[in-house]
Structures are given as C-alpha cells and as structure tokens.
Scaffold this motif. Structure first.
Motif, PDB file in Angstrom:
ATOM      1  N   ASP A 102      -4.389  -6.149  -7.864  1.00  0.00           N
ATOM      2  CA  ASP A 102      -3.659  -7.342  -7.431  1.00  0.00           C
ATOM      3  C   ASP A 102      -3.780  -7.484  -5.904  1.00  0.00           C
ATOM      4  N   GLU A 103      -4.414  -8.560  -5.463  1.00  0.00           N
ATOM      5  CA  GLU A 103      -4.666  -8.760  -4.027  1.00  0.00           C
ATOM      6  C   GLU A 103      -3.376  -8.978  -3.241  1.00  0.00           C
ATOM      7  N   ASP A 104      -2.400  -9.680  -3.822  1.00  0.00           N
ATOM      8  CA  ASP A 104      -1.125  -9.879  -3.128  1.00  0.00           C
ATOM      9  C   ASP A 104      -0.419  -8.543  -2.925  1.00  0.00           C
ATOM     10  N   ALA A 105      -0.480  -7.688  -3.937  1.00  0.00           N
ATOM     11  CA  ALA A 105       0.136  -6.368  -3.817  1.00  0.00           C
ATOM     12  C   ALA A 105      -0.588  -5.535  -2.764  1.00  0.00           C
ATOM     13  N   ARG A 106      -1.912  -5.634  -2.715  1.00  0.00           N
ATOM     14  CA  ARG A 106      -2.664  -4.912  -1.680  1.00  0.00           C
ATOM     15  C   ARG A 106      -2.251  -5.372  -0.287  1.00  0.00           C
ATOM     16  N   PHE A 107      -2.033  -6.667  -0.154  1.00  0.00           N
ATOM     17  CA  PHE A 107      -1.583  -7.224   1.128  1.00  0.00           C
ATOM     18  C   PHE A 107      -0.227  -6.619   1.511  1.00  0.00           C
TER      19      PHE A 107
ATOM     20  N   ASP B  84       9.244  -2.748   5.088  1.00  0.00           N
ATOM     21  CA  ASP B  84       7.830  -2.886   4.731  1.00  0.00           C
ATOM     22  C   ASP B  84       7.333  -1.679   3.944  1.00  0.00           C
ATOM     23  N   VAL B  85       7.794  -0.492   4.294  1.00  0.00           N
ATOM     24  CA  VAL B  85       7.380   0.707   3.566  1.00  0.00           C
ATOM     25  C   VAL B  85       7.939   0.674   2.145  1.00  0.00           C
ATOM     26  N   ARG B  86       9.190   0.295   2.010  1.00  0.00           N
ATOM     27  CA  ARG B  86       9.802   0.205   0.671  1.00  0.00           C
ATOM     28  C   ARG B  86       9.027  -0.812  -0.185  1.00  0.00           C
TER      29      ARG B  86
ATOM     30  N   VAL C  86       0.953  -3.677   0.507  1.00  0.00           N
ATOM     31  CA  VAL C  86       0.717  -2.271   0.865  1.00  0.00           C
ATOM     32  C   VAL C  86       0.144  -2.192   2.283  1.00  0.00           C
ATOM     33  N   ASP C  87      -0.808  -3.069   2.578  1.00  0.00           N
ATOM     34  CA  ASP C  87      -1.392  -3.089   3.924  1.00  0.00           C
ATOM     35  C   ASP C  87      -0.350  -3.429   4.984  1.00  0.00           C
ATOM     36  N   GLY C  88       0.701  -4.151   4.590  1.00  0.00           N
ATOM     37  CA  GLY C  88       1.758  -4.517   5.542  1.00  0.00           C
ATOM     38  C   GLY C  88       2.433  -3.309   6.156  1.00  0.00           C
ATOM     39  N   ALA C  89       2.529  -2.226   5.405  1.00  0.00           N
ATOM     40  CA  ALA C  89       3.123  -1.003   5.966  1.00  0.00           C
ATOM     41  C   ALA C  89       2.248  -0.461   7.084  1.00  0.00           C
ATOM     42  N   GLU C  90       0.941  -0.667   6.955  1.00  0.00           N
ATOM     43  CA  GLU C  90       0.023  -0.171   7.982  1.00  0.00           C
ATOM     44  C   GLU C  90       0.106  -0.968   9.275  1.00  0.00           C
ATOM     45  N   GLY C  91       0.808  -2.083   9.254  1.00  0.00           N
ATOM     46  CA  GLY C  91       1.035  -2.852  10.474  1.00  0.00           C
ATOM     47  C   GLY C  91       1.985  -2.142  11.429  1.00  0.00           C
ATOM     48  N   HIS C  92       2.642  -1.111  10.938  1.00  0.00           N
ATOM     49  CA  HIS C  92       3.554  -0.325  11.772  1.00  0.00           C
ATOM     50  C   HIS C  92       2.824   0.918  12.260  1.00  0.00           C
ATOM     51  N   GLU C  93       2.824   1.115  13.548  1.00  0.00           N
ATOM     52  CA  GLU C  93       2.225   2.335  14.109  1.00  0.00           C
ATOM     53  C   GLU C  93       3.164   3.506  13.859  1.00  0.00           C
ATOM     54  N   LEU C  94       2.601   4.619  13.495  1.00  0.00           N
ATOM     55  CA  LEU C  94       3.405   5.829  13.319  1.00  0.00           C
ATOM     56  C   LEU C  94       3.729   6.415  14.685  1.00  0.00           C
TER      57      LEU C  94
END
Length: 168
Positions: free
Chosen positions: A140-145, A125-127, A147-155
C-alpha cells in the motif's frame, strides 16, 4: 566495525540492567545494520559517513518493527551504535535491507558508542508508522508514505553515559 542495532526504550533499559545487548535468551545471532558490500553496491556513490547514515536509517526502520511487537513501548525509534570486531559481523542482506548483518557475539555495554533516539515530538508520526507497517509491507503506497513520515524526524544523538536518563 560500526554496527547499528535497532531497539526500543524498554529494551535499552533491559540491556543496561543486563550489561549487554542480545542475543540473550533467544537463540541465534543478533540482527544489526552496517556498511556491507550489498549496501555499497546499492549506492552508486557515497562516502563512509553517508553509507553509515543509510545503515542507521535501515536500523531505525527495523526499530519500528520492534515497536509494533511491543505496543507498551514509548513510540520512539531507538538505534544503538556499537563497535564490533569485523570477524563477528556477517552480511545478511534480505527483504530489501542491504545493510542487514548478523552479529555472532553478545554486544557488551562497553561496546556501545552512542544511541540515536527520536525526540518526543516524533511520537505521533512514529505511532502512525507502526500502525501502517502491515499495509506498507503489503504494498500500500499510502501506508508506505506514512511509514516514511517517521523518517522525516532526525534521530537525536546521545552519549552512552546518557542512556540511563533516556530510560527513566
């Protein structure tokens, strides 16, 4: 003042060798993220802990940009938490980043409080988020989605004593 510094695993290794985090050979202040008046204004409510989490999230997104600049770095967002005297931290909000600050001193290793790092299962997801950044920046809204997918992972949280293990 607690400040969150975006980073990468190779940059953490360099900081450990140097005993400090930036600004190093680069001129100018070091960018970080903290609870600023602009961040408080952006959130109608929230205690300090919630606002610090928002600043940490902004720093994690900035880490994606550092990963884009270093394709050889492992695809994990890294955020270093540091305690910096408030007189050396100035708000620098821009580009939709209300928590952005400029740090006018070098952050010594002793100033670090912890690190927040993605687990290996976030790599894909980060890649993808790193690859989608240019399109997301262009609206681009799909691209933003993506990018937001990486934030679904807690650090994950790491004590400063564990930093060397992260960079091996």
């Amino acid at each position: 003042m607690r400040v969150f510094l975006p980073s990468t695993l190779p940059a953490v290794a360099q900081a450990l060798r140097a005993g400090q985090v930036g600004p190093g050979p680069q001129p100018g202040p070091l960018a970080g993220f903290a609870v600023t008046p602009a961040l408080r204004e952006a959130y109608a409510s929230g205690d300090t802990e919630e606002l610090e989490y928002a600043a940490l999230t902004e720093a994690a997104r900035a880490s994606l940009r550092l990963l884009a600049a270093d394709p050889a770095a492992p695809p994990r967002r890294v955020v270093l938490a540091a305690d910096i005297p408030a007189e050396h931290v100035k708000p620098d909000p821009r580009d939709g980043e209300p928590a952005r600050v400029a740090i006018s001193i070098t952050v010594e290793r002793k100033d670090l409080a912890a690190a927040h790092v993605d687990a290996p299962d976030a790599d894909t997801d980060v890649r993808s988020a790193v690859q989608a950044l240019p399109a997301a920046d262009a609206g681009d809204e799909d691209a933003r989605f993506t990018v937001d997918g990486a934030e679904g992972h807690e650090l994950g949280w790491y004590a400063t004593q564990e930093l060397t293990y992260l960079t091996e």
